[in-house]
Design a protein around this motif. Structure first.
Motif, PDB file in Angstrom:
ATOM      1  N   TRP A 717      76.965 -55.163 -73.114  1.00 45.83           N
ATOM      2  CA  TRP A 717      78.232 -54.548 -73.526  1.00 45.83           C
ATOM      3  C   TRP A 717      79.354 -54.910 -72.562  1.00 45.83           C
ATOM      4  O   TRP A 717      80.417 -55.381 -72.984  1.00 45.83           O
ATOM      5  CB  TRP A 717      78.070 -53.024 -73.583  1.00 45.83           C
ATOM      6  CG  TRP A 717      79.382 -52.303 -73.619  1.00 45.83           C
ATOM      7  CD1 TRP A 717      80.233 -52.221 -74.679  1.00 45.83           C
ATOM      8  CD2 TRP A 717      80.008 -51.622 -72.533  1.00 45.83           C
ATOM      9  NE1 TRP A 717      81.348 -51.518 -74.336  1.00 45.83           N
ATOM     10  CE2 TRP A 717      81.252 -51.137 -73.012  1.00 45.83           C
ATOM     11  CE3 TRP A 717      79.654 -51.361 -71.208  1.00 45.83           C
ATOM     12  CZ2 TRP A 717      82.122 -50.409 -72.217  1.00 45.83           C
ATOM     13  CZ3 TRP A 717      80.540 -50.627 -70.416  1.00 45.83           C
ATOM     14  CH2 TRP A 717      81.754 -50.164 -70.921  1.00 45.83           C
ATOM     15  N   SER A 720      80.498 -58.453 -72.852  1.00 47.32           N
ATOM     16  CA  SER A 720      81.304 -58.675 -74.053  1.00 47.32           C
ATOM     17  C   SER A 720      82.731 -58.186 -73.836  1.00 47.32           C
ATOM     18  O   SER A 720      83.691 -58.848 -74.209  1.00 47.32           O
ATOM     19  CB  SER A 720      80.702 -57.930 -75.245  1.00 47.32           C
ATOM     20  OG  SER A 720      79.891 -58.789 -76.001  1.00 47.32           O
ATOM     21  N   ARG A 721      82.813 -57.026 -73.227  1.00 48.36           N
ATOM     22  CA  ARG A 721      84.152 -56.491 -72.928  1.00 48.36           C
ATOM     23  C   ARG A 721      84.894 -57.435 -71.985  1.00 48.36           C
ATOM     24  O   ARG A 721      86.074 -57.689 -72.152  1.00 48.36           O
ATOM     25  CB  ARG A 721      84.028 -55.111 -72.270  1.00 48.36           C
ATOM     26  CG  ARG A 721      83.875 -53.976 -73.238  1.00 48.36           C
ATOM     27  CD  ARG A 721      85.176 -53.681 -73.979  1.00 48.36           C
ATOM     28  NE  ARG A 721      86.238 -53.205 -73.099  1.00 48.36           N
ATOM     29  CZ  ARG A 721      87.467 -53.677 -73.106  1.00 48.36           C
ATOM     30  NH1 ARG A 721      87.818 -54.638 -73.936  1.00 48.36           N
ATOM     31  NH2 ARG A 721      88.382 -53.189 -72.290  1.00 48.36           N
ATOM     32  N   GLN A 724      86.259 -60.222 -73.845  1.00 47.14           N
ATOM     33  CA  GLN A 724      87.415 -59.757 -74.606  1.00 47.14           C
ATOM     34  C   GLN A 724      88.663 -59.726 -73.718  1.00 47.14           C
ATOM     35  O   GLN A 724      89.736 -60.156 -74.119  1.00 47.14           O
ATOM     36  CB  GLN A 724      87.135 -58.331 -75.089  1.00 47.14           C
ATOM     37  CG  GLN A 724      87.160 -58.171 -76.563  1.00 47.14           C
ATOM     38  CD  GLN A 724      86.900 -56.714 -76.976  1.00 47.14           C
ATOM     39  OE1 GLN A 724      86.810 -55.796 -76.160  1.00 47.14           O
ATOM     40  NE2 GLN A 724      86.777 -56.530 -78.265  1.00 47.14           N
ATOM     41  N   ASP A 752      86.235 -49.025 -68.101  1.00 40.87           N
ATOM     42  CA  ASP A 752      84.968 -49.593 -68.539  1.00 40.87           C
ATOM     43  C   ASP A 752      84.039 -49.888 -67.366  1.00 40.87           C
ATOM     44  O   ASP A 752      82.875 -49.518 -67.386  1.00 40.87           O
ATOM     45  CB  ASP A 752      85.221 -50.873 -69.342  1.00 40.87           C
ATOM     46  CG  ASP A 752      85.942 -50.571 -70.643  1.00 40.87           C
ATOM     47  OD1 ASP A 752      85.801 -49.443 -71.126  1.00 40.87           O
ATOM     48  OD2 ASP A 752      86.653 -51.449 -71.155  1.00 40.87           O
ATOM     49  N   VAL A 823      81.910 -62.697 -77.781  1.00 41.25           N
ATOM     50  CA  VAL A 823      82.125 -61.254 -77.793  1.00 41.25           C
ATOM     51  C   VAL A 823      81.273 -60.662 -78.909  1.00 41.25           C
ATOM     52  O   VAL A 823      81.379 -61.087 -80.053  1.00 41.25           O
ATOM     53  CB  VAL A 823      83.610 -60.931 -78.035  1.00 41.25           C
ATOM     54  CG1 VAL A 823      83.800 -59.438 -78.203  1.00 41.25           C
ATOM     55  CG2 VAL A 823      84.463 -61.474 -76.906  1.00 41.25           C
ATOM     56  N   GLU A 825      81.134 -57.905 -81.032  1.00 41.45           N
ATOM     57  CA  GLU A 825      81.975 -56.781 -81.455  1.00 41.45           C
ATOM     58  C   GLU A 825      81.129 -55.548 -81.751  1.00 41.45           C
ATOM     59  O   GLU A 825      81.546 -54.422 -81.505  1.00 41.45           O
ATOM     60  CB  GLU A 825      82.765 -57.152 -82.723  1.00 41.45           C
ATOM     61  CG  GLU A 825      83.616 -58.398 -82.603  1.00 41.45           C
ATOM     62  CD  GLU A 825      85.005 -58.119 -82.042  1.00 41.45           C
ATOM     63  OE1 GLU A 825      85.302 -56.938 -81.791  1.00 41.45           O
ATOM     64  OE2 GLU A 825      85.766 -59.083 -81.831  1.00 41.45           O
ATOM     65  N   ILE A 828      80.287 -53.531 -78.717  1.00 43.99           N
ATOM     66  CA  ILE A 828      81.465 -52.859 -78.174  1.00 43.99           C
ATOM     67  C   ILE A 828      81.773 -51.610 -78.997  1.00 43.99           C
ATOM     68  O   ILE A 828      82.069 -50.545 -78.456  1.00 43.99           O
ATOM     69  CB  ILE A 828      82.661 -53.826 -78.150  1.00 43.99           C
ATOM     70  CG1 ILE A 828      82.431 -54.872 -77.058  1.00 43.99           C
ATOM     71  CG2 ILE A 828      83.963 -53.081 -77.925  1.00 43.99           C
ATOM     72  CD1 ILE A 828      83.434 -55.983 -77.042  1.00 43.99           C
ATOM     73  N   GLU A 829      81.657 -51.782 -80.286  1.00 39.11           N
ATOM     74  CA  GLU A 829      81.914 -50.646 -81.152  1.00 39.11           C
ATOM     75  C   GLU A 829      80.872 -49.548 -80.906  1.00 39.11           C
ATOM     76  O   GLU A 829      81.196 -48.369 -80.808  1.00 39.11           O
ATOM     77  CB  GLU A 829      81.858 -51.098 -82.603  1.00 39.11           C
ATOM     78  CG  GLU A 829      82.767 -50.317 -83.507  1.00 39.11           C
ATOM     79  CD  GLU A 829      82.834 -50.976 -84.875  1.00 39.11           C
ATOM     80  OE1 GLU A 829      82.432 -50.325 -85.842  1.00 39.11           O
ATOM     81  OE2 GLU A 829      83.251 -52.162 -84.947  1.00 39.11           O
ATOM     82  N   GLY A 832      81.498 -47.740 -77.765  1.00 38.37           N
ATOM     83  CA  GLY A 832      82.644 -46.859 -77.945  1.00 38.37           C
ATOM     84  C   GLY A 832      82.193 -45.543 -78.552  1.00 38.37           C
ATOM     85  O   GLY A 832      82.618 -44.464 -78.132  1.00 38.37           O
TER      86      GLY A 832
END
Length: 1066
Positions: A717, A720-721, A724, A752, A823, A825, A828-829, A832
């Motif tokens: 994670w 990936s962030r 981004q 983060d 990334v 996504e 990341i989602e 979140g």
RNA sequence: GCGCGAGUAGCUUAGUCGGCUGGAGCACCCGGCUGAUAACCGGGAGGUCGCAGGUUCAAGUCCUGCCUCGCGCACCA
């Protein structure tokens, strides 16, 4: 449990590990000032700046041009802002692989320098300067220029503005001047240079004309006599009335301006007025002409109207001069006639403008246009010239107001006098009123190249674009010829010589040419400044007579406007240097340079090279104080950059400046903001680094050789962030949105990395063995820190470098700009959502009065995406024993239909309210069924699945909450609120541990130190053996006693229980 | 007077194509978490989105006018 934290003695013992090339060293608490000043030494020893540039010598050049500051003023915070934005772009481009040379520059000529010296030596007039001696005066100026050079250099170095200060271009150097001469000669040969008059605010006491900036310093409200004058028409008995606030300009009157479309009225005086103040008056039967609108305000007599006429009807009529003989007609056909001018208004006066060519800008322009005689009635000292009038000759004009009024009264030409209050510019040095006065001047014919200027401007990429299109574009569309000469001493001398005999003009373009053309026996100036050049006599190429130099210096804006080529001594300097560095890629200055440097650069490049000068221009907003007021010495609200350099450091100061707002917006500089940036961004980053470095040092972690370990979902994670953030930073740098990019980085670091990744990873590093998990965490932290330090290096070059050096063994400024990677996504989602659920859990506990330390046996996640890989994290965050998925939604929740307004709005338009009401009133369950069946109709509209959102709402009585995600789906969290003896015991154990740990901290115990612990509980749940052991392990209590009953020492209450505890070192 | 920009909580600010409950940070209050952190998390209080109109089913967002501030230009005859 395993090892705890490597602080204290424990970490000193492993310092031998620091010998590894890339193995990070443990770090200390942050002292940013020491960090930065120490690093400055390293940079200078290792010549990092030079190397960072030269390492990319093979790269494509990115050409930056430094706008030269003047070193005779102290550098302020606004200079730090400008230099931050210059520096960050140059550093960023360098990291991208461009070859970015940065030559410093100094602006050293001009009036401000002279004024400083004049003040210091009390030389408040040109006579005084000349009596003092021009050579000596200029020498003082030359020295004065460098007054604050040391301060500038210190500021520049301390803030880490990388720029070559050892070989800067300096506008007073003869080489620089020679390039300027060359440029002027190009203009001269293109017939773009000419001599004329310019009306300027002028102070006869000091012999100086003023720029508008200086004029603005000296506005004062004054009450002065204004007069209404009768100008007798030659072909009729009538007189035209005109008004002026400057009676001293009346002898110079040569025309009357009227608005062609303005209505005028001709009236006949029929009787005496009832009362009368002051001089003037009119005979019965006399006829006067003035604007119809102003008739009532001006005329004090009873009158009858004779006729109404337009201004255009008056044009061309002749009138009698007020002071015959003061001005010679020459060959002018329009002298003493009525002229039309479209700028004439009827807001004040009489709608007729008295025109004295030499004493008003409009007057002068109009005079030139229609051919009025351009003659002075006032000399350079502000006294009337001989021959103006016997009563006036030789007298200072401002002393003559009363005399002029009397003279005109006596000849019957004065209609009225009236005291008039207005703002009028005064000399800010002597306090005397300024005279608008036509001065001899040299001009560059900018009006001839207006189209080219506009064309070139459209090729410039402006940030923000509205400065280019708006402010600068407007300036160019109204471009006037550039008055380029100044009647001063300290500046680039105007290289134009005029023949004393045939008036031939010659512009010298080089030192060589000067020497070649020098008349026999004439000295040839060695120093190109005054007075030496003044002594050089040239021989006229037309008639061989002596030529003398025009005694002007150039506008110092011309100097800096030549910077793009004069810095290389083009065309006399190193060959190709200029050609390879023109036009430049990037300039950056305050928005106040729009009419200044931004303009003169373009003006010079257009007239000399027929080219743009810069491709990109960043125009910075003004710097205001924290209250939004302009910073000024008199207000005492100047911020000294050193206050921050010495407290939060240059990194924090720079970062604050970049993140406080868009670069082109005015910056309200708030010292507390710098403090905040320091605390939030830099302390946090430093502590992340410290956390990683300490463990890495302890473990001998080496990013190159240590096994990669096994990436956890948490690692995936954050990486990936990271990718981004790299991509966003890059895109936002490209589009000049440095503030957005840096805010994004800061958010990433603080939120983060620090508050989630590191917090969730802490225990992973406590493992003594080189576990897969720990290794992966260390590699991940390493990657994050190295990448982040590269991303922030252009803005905050110090801490970025310290971190990078510690982790990678080389300066970040020699490293490459990070490239982004893939990334995920989805992850990341998902994360979140996990974080939202963790927050939701805390909210549920507050609502249900259940403290965080008391575990819940079970938590259920209802619907939503698969978060199973994060269930362990979530369980810890929520303090629940197990997490389960609950499929049976109805157990906790019901579904509620919510309208999708965007979709419904498009469909139903004005009937939307009715539809919304229908949905609100409807039963969700049956509506959903109808939608499924495709037959839901509300207020005449068919409602489909797209028109609604299904939200889940928890049923009453459950400890649950639902969060909506952006795509309209919802996830719920349910916590089991029931208590068991096991849970109560665990919860109490955590409370006790927490207190004991705090006590340990208060006692300043080292991590590994053992303690003696005594605990008494009253009315408390039973503590199970496993939990007692857990307390002992966590608190390192090698000697522990747990008793029931009242105790002594510290105590606390929790859920009705009372706990006493006593902690002591062993 | 003209042009450009700005006005959102006490302060600093985010707010994309007009759409769902206008988000953050600082400061304040209550509670919680915490042995990398000066941090963090939950809750509370705090908003006439400068004012007034208009367009629209719907305006912080678009339009018009006005007010205030900043900058620039012009004027000050």
């Amino acid at each position: 449990m395993g090892r705890v934290s490597p602080k204290g003695a424990g970490f000193k013992s492993c310092s031998h590990l620091a010998g590894f090339m890339v193995a990070p060293k443990p770090t200390d608490e942050l002292d940013s000032v020491a960090l930065e000043t120490g690093l400055l030494k390293t940079w200078s020893e290792e010549e990092v700046f030079e190397n960072s540039v030269q390492n990319r010598a093979d790269g494509e050049p990115f050409i930056f041009l430094e706008g030269p500051p003047t070193a005779n003023g102290k550098p302020g915070i606004h200079h730090v802002v400008a230099r931050t934005f210059k520096d960050l772009v140059c550093r960023w481009k360098t990291m991208e692989g461009y070859f970015v040379e940065r030559k410093g520059g100094w602006d050293t000529h001009g009036l401000p320098v002279e004024i400083e010296v004049q003040k210091r030596l009390d030389l408040m007039s040109n006579e005084a300067i000349e009596a003092f001696g021009m050579e000596e005066f200029n020498k003082e100026c030359r020295d004065s220029v460098w007054t604050y050079e040391a301060a500038w250099r210190e500021m520049t170095e301390r803030m880490a503005y990388w720029c070559d200060l050892d070989e800067p271009y300096v506008t007073l150097h003869d080489n620089y001047i020679e390039s300027g001469w060359w440029a002027l000669k190009q203009m001269f040969e293109k017939d773009l240079l000419y001599r004329g008059y310019k009306v300027l605010p002028y102070c006869p006491q000091t012999g100086t004309s003023y720029s508008s900036h200086e004029v603005a310093l000296g506005y004062k409200e004054v009450e002065e006599p204004s007069v209404y004058i009768k100008f007798k028409l030659e072909d009729s008995d009538a007189s035209i009335l005109a008004w002026t606030t400057t009676p001293w300009t009346l002898p110079g009157n040569v025309g009357l301006a009227v608005g062609p479309d303005v209505e005028y009225i001709r009236v006949r005086v029929t009787s005496e007025p009832e009362n009368w103040d002051g001089h003037g008056g009119a005979e019965i039967g006399e006829e006067l002409i003035l604007a119809k609108d102003l008739f009532k305000e001006v005329i004090r007599h009873h009158c009858e109207e004779v006729e109404t006429l337009l201004g255009s009807d008056l044009v061309g009529r002749s009138y009698e001069p007020l002071f015959p003989g003061a001005i010679e007609r020459g060959d002018s056909k329009t002298a003493w006639t009525v002229i039309e001018a479209d700028w004439v208004t009827t807001t004040d006066g009489t709608g007729v403008v008295h025109t004295a060519v030499m004493y008003g800008e409009d007057d002068y322009n109009l005079g030139m246009e229609v051919g009025l005689p351009a003659q002075h009635t006032v000399d350079i000292n502000g006294a009337f010239l001989k021959g103006t009038h016997p009563a006036l000759d030789g007298r200072y004009v401002k002393d003559c107001d009363a005399t002029i009024i009397e003279l005109l009264h006596d000849t019957g030409l004065l209609y009225r006098e009236k005291m008039y209050t207005h703002d009028y510019p005064h000399c800010w040095r002597t306090g005397h009123p300024l005279l608008y006065y036509a001065m001899d001047s040299w001009f560059v014919r900018m009006t001839a190249v207006k189209d080219r200027l506009l064309e070139f401007n459209s090729q410039v990429e402006w940030a923000p674009d509205w400065v280019g299109e708006g402010r600068f574009g407007e300036w160019l569309r109204n471009v006037k010829d550039w008055a380029i000469s100044r009647e001063r001493y300290w500046g680039t001398p105007l290289p134009v010589w005029i023949c004393t005999k045939c008036e031939h003009q010659h512009c010298v373009g080089s030192r060589e040419e000067l020497a070649a053309m020098a008349a026999e026996g004439s000295p040839v100036a060695d120093d190109l400044h005054r007075p030496f050049v003044d002594d050089t006599i040239l021989s006229c190429p037309e008639c061989n007579s002596d030529m003398k130099r025009e005694p002007f210096v150039m506008d110092c804006w011309f100097d800096s406007g030549c910077a793009s080529f004069a810095q290389w001594h083009h065309p006399f300097g190193e060959e190709g240097k200029f050609e390879n560095n023109f036009p430049v890629d990037y300039i950056c200055e305050g928005v106040d340079q729009t009419r200044g440097w931004f303009y003169t650069l373009l003006a010079v490049s257009t007239t000399v090279f027929d080219s743009i000068c810069y491709k990109r221009c960043l125009s910075l907003g003004l710097i205001l104080d924290a209250e939004g007021k302009k910073m000024s010495k008199s207000k005492g609200n100047i911020v000294d950059p050193w206050d921050h350099f010495n407290r939060e450091g240059a990194d924090a100061t720079r970062w604050y400046m970049v993140t406080a707002g868009a670069p082109w917006n005015p910056l309200k500089f708030d010292p507390n903001g710098v403090r905040e940036t320091y605390g939030k961004m830099f302390l946090t980053l430093w502590n992340i680094h410290r956390f990683h470095a300490d463990y890495a040092a302890l473990d001998g972690f080496d990013p190159d050789t240590s096994p990669k370990g096994k990436e956890t979902p948490l690692d995936k994670w954050i990486l990936s962030r990271l990718n981004q953030v790299i991509a966003a930073t890059h895109a936002q740098f490209e589009s000049w949105d440095f503030h957005k990019a840096c805010r994004g980085i800061e958010d990433f670091i603080v939120n983060d990395v620090s508050n989630w990744y590191v917090r969730r990873s802490r225990r992973r590093l406590w493992d003594e063995a080189a576990s897969e998990d720990k290794l992966s965490c260390q590699h991940t932290l390493h990657k994050i820190l190295v990448t982040v330090s590269r991303l922030i290096a252009p803005v905050s070059p110090f801490m970025a470098d310290v971190i990078h050096r510690n982790l990678e063994g080389e300066s970040v400024h020699l490293a490459n700009w990070p490239e982004d990677g893939t990334v995920d996504e989805g992850i990341i989602e998902a994360m979140g959502l996990v974080r939202e659920l963790a927050e939701t859990g805390r909210r549920i506990r507050v609502d249900n009065d259940r403290r965080q330390r008391l575990p819940c046996s079970e938590g259920w996640i209802v619907s939503g995406p698969d978060l199973s890989s994060f269930h362990d994290i979530l369980a810890e965050e929520l303090n629940v024993e197990t997490i389960s998925l609950e499929k049976d939604l109805d157990r906790f929740q019901s579904e509620v239909v919510h309208p999708n307004r965007r979709s419904l709005g498009a469909k139903c338009r004005q009937d939307l309210p009715a539809v919304l009401a229908g949905i609100a009133d409807g039963d969700s369950e049956s509506m959903l069924a109808s939608i499924e069946a495709g037959n839901l109709v509300i207020a005449g509209y068919e409602i489909t699945a797209e028109d609604i959102e299904i939200r889940r709402v928890e049923r009453v009585g459950f400890a649950a909450e639902t969060i909506q995600s952006s795509d309209g789906s919802s996830v719920s969290l349910v916590l089991d609120m029931s208590d068991t003896p096991e849970l109560l015991s665990k919860g109490l154990a955590r409370d006790i541990t927490r207190r004991v740990q705090a006590a340990r901290k208060d006692l300043n115990l080292a991590i590994e130190e053992q303690i003696k612990l005594e605990v008494w509980t009253k009315d408390a749940p039973e503590l199970f053996e496993s939990d007692l052991q857990w307390i002992i392990d966590e608190t390192r209590a090698s000697n522990a006693e747990f008793l029931v009953g009242e105790g002594s020492g510290e105590s606390f209450e929790v859920d009705g229980a009372t706990v006493w505890y006593s902690v002591s070192a062993l």
